[in-house]
Scaffold this motif. Structure first.
Motif, PDB file in Angstrom:
ATOM      1  N   VAL A  71      21.691  -5.787  27.836  1.00  0.00           N
ATOM      2  CA  VAL A  71      20.430  -5.128  28.164  1.00  0.00           C
ATOM      3  C   VAL A  71      19.492  -6.187  28.717  1.00  0.00           C
ATOM      4  N   ASN A  72      18.894  -5.897  29.873  1.00  0.00           N
ATOM      5  CA  ASN A  72      17.997  -6.857  30.506  1.00  0.00           C
ATOM      6  C   ASN A  72      16.537  -6.643  30.151  1.00  0.00           C
ATOM      7  N   LEU A  73      16.190  -5.432  29.655  1.00  0.00           N
ATOM      8  CA  LEU A  73      14.809  -5.136  29.310  1.00  0.00           C
ATOM      9  C   LEU A  73      14.784  -3.932  28.376  1.00  0.00           C
ATOM     10  N   ILE A  74      13.838  -3.930  27.444  1.00  0.00           N
ATOM     11  CA  ILE A  74      13.635  -2.795  26.550  1.00  0.00           C
ATOM     12  C   ILE A  74      12.235  -2.265  26.794  1.00  0.00           C
ATOM     13  N   ILE A  75      12.132  -0.972  27.024  1.00  0.00           N
ATOM     14  CA  ILE A  75      10.824  -0.338  27.151  1.00  0.00           C
ATOM     15  C   ILE A  75      10.736   0.709  26.049  1.00  0.00           C
ATOM     16  N   THR A  76       9.702   0.608  25.220  1.00  0.00           N
ATOM     17  CA  THR A  76       9.625   1.452  24.043  1.00  0.00           C
ATOM     18  C   THR A  76       8.247   2.053  23.838  1.00  0.00           C
ATOM     19  N   ASP A  77       8.239   3.270  23.316  1.00  0.00           N
ATOM     20  CA  ASP A  77       7.002   3.920  22.911  1.00  0.00           C
ATOM     21  C   ASP A  77       6.460   3.189  21.694  1.00  0.00           C
ATOM     22  N   TYR A  78       5.147   3.198  21.525  1.00  0.00           N
ATOM     23  CA  TYR A  78       4.552   2.574  20.354  1.00  0.00           C
ATOM     24  C   TYR A  78       4.642   3.496  19.139  1.00  0.00           C
ATOM     25  N   CYS A  79       4.197   4.738  19.295  1.00  0.00           N
ATOM     26  CA  CYS A  79       4.138   5.672  18.161  1.00  0.00           C
ATOM     27  C   CYS A  79       5.430   6.462  18.037  1.00  0.00           C
ATOM     28  N   MET A  80       6.217   6.113  17.017  1.00  0.00           N
ATOM     29  CA  MET A  80       7.453   6.832  16.723  1.00  0.00           C
ATOM     30  C   MET A  80       7.602   6.912  15.214  1.00  0.00           C
ATOM     31  N   VAL A 103      10.418  -7.163  26.343  1.00  0.00           N
ATOM     32  CA  VAL A 103      10.087  -5.880  25.729  1.00  0.00           C
ATOM     33  C   VAL A 103       8.750  -5.410  26.301  1.00  0.00           C
ATOM     34  N   VAL A 104       8.719  -4.140  26.714  1.00  0.00           N
ATOM     35  CA  VAL A 104       7.504  -3.510  27.228  1.00  0.00           C
ATOM     36  C   VAL A 104       7.167  -2.343  26.303  1.00  0.00           C
ATOM     37  N   ILE A 105       5.914  -2.258  25.906  1.00  0.00           N
ATOM     38  CA  ILE A 105       5.451  -1.186  25.020  1.00  0.00           C
ATOM     39  C   ILE A 105       4.681  -0.160  25.854  1.00  0.00           C
ATOM     40  N   MET A 106       4.876   1.125  25.512  1.00  0.00           N
ATOM     41  CA  MET A 106       4.130   2.224  26.154  1.00  0.00           C
ATOM     42  C   MET A 106       3.378   2.990  25.074  1.00  0.00           C
ATOM     43  N   SER A 107       2.208   3.529  25.433  1.00  0.00           N
ATOM     44  CA  SER A 107       1.477   4.372  24.493  1.00  0.00           C
ATOM     45  C   SER A 107       0.528   5.278  25.253  1.00  0.00           C
ATOM     46  N   SER A 108       0.312   6.455  24.696  1.00  0.00           N
ATOM     47  CA  SER A 108      -0.676   7.367  25.294  1.00  0.00           C
ATOM     48  C   SER A 108      -2.073   7.063  24.763  1.00  0.00           C
ATOM     49  N   GLU A 109      -2.160   6.184  23.765  1.00  0.00           N
ATOM     50  CA  GLU A 109      -3.443   5.825  23.169  1.00  0.00           C
ATOM     51  C   GLU A 109      -3.873   4.446  23.651  1.00  0.00           C
ATOM     52  N   ASN A 110      -5.088   4.370  24.175  1.00  0.00           N
ATOM     53  CA  ASN A 110      -5.639   3.115  24.677  1.00  0.00           C
ATOM     54  C   ASN A 110      -6.430   2.455  23.551  1.00  0.00           C
ATOM     55  N   VAL A 131       3.625   6.847  32.245  1.00  0.00           N
ATOM     56  CA  VAL A 131       4.073   5.703  33.031  1.00  0.00           C
ATOM     57  C   VAL A 131       4.268   6.167  34.464  1.00  0.00           C
ATOM     58  N   GLN A 132       3.862   5.313  35.394  1.00  0.00           N
ATOM     59  CA  GLN A 132       3.949   5.654  36.811  1.00  0.00           C
ATOM     60  C   GLN A 132       4.843   4.654  37.537  1.00  0.00           C
TER      61      GLN A 132
END
Length: 170
Positions: A71-80, A103-110, A131-132
């Motif tokens: 795996v070259n990169l992990i992109i994960t949601d914060y809230c799970m 590792v990249v984190i994603m979240s709908s909460e700022n 994510v765009q």
């Protein structure tokens, strides 16, 4: 030529929301990435070959000897549920064999304190959902950096040369 090189990059996408997983998968595949999706941080750890004996303890897991992670990169949601993306990030960065995977984190909460904590603990990026494509374009430098680290590790080191000291007396 750039498209074929990008196609070799493998991204592990982690999100408990089916819709968000489908969106990130589509965006990544549009950029010619190979994508594997899972719906929890625990499944991500299992995919990466990490054993979770005590799920609630968040102790550093052991690595299977026969596991070969590609795996070259992990992109994960914060809230799970069960384990947050931040917990997953910490486990990845604590692992000797996986710590170099970006590792990249994603979240709908700022939430600035959450964003800062993730970045301080080793996340490469923090994306706000949805994510765009412009966000996905920001991943390429991190993927290239991880690829160059892999290449350094597989090539013989020149650091084995003996260094000699010259002693000068006046």
């Amino acid at each position: 030529m750039g498209m074929s090189a990008a196609a070799q990059f493998h991204v592990l996408a982690v999100d408990d929301s089916l819709i968000d997983r489908m969106l990130i998968e589509r965006l990544l595949k549009t950029s010619s990435f190979h994508v594997t999706t899972v719906d929890s941080a625990i499944k991500a750890l299992q995919y990466l070959g990490m054993v979770e004996d005590k799920l609630k303890s968040y102790e550093t897991p052991e690595i299977h000897q026969d596991a070969e992670v590609n795996v070259n990169l992990i992109i994960t949601d914060y809230c799970m549920p069960e384990m947050t993306g931040h917990d997953l990030l910490r486990k990845i960065k604590e692992s000797n064999s996986l710590k170099d995977i970006p590792v990249v984190i994603m979240s709908s909460e700022n939430v600035p304190s959450r964003i800062n904590r993730c970045l301080e603990d080793g996340a490469e990026e923090f994306f706000l959902k949805p994510v765009q494509q412009s966000d996905v374009n920001k991943l390429k430098p991190h993927l290239l950096k991880s690829r160059s680290k892999e290449e350094e590790e597989t090539q013989p080191s020149n650091n084995n040369k003996r260094k000699t000291r010259i002693k000068c007396t006046i």
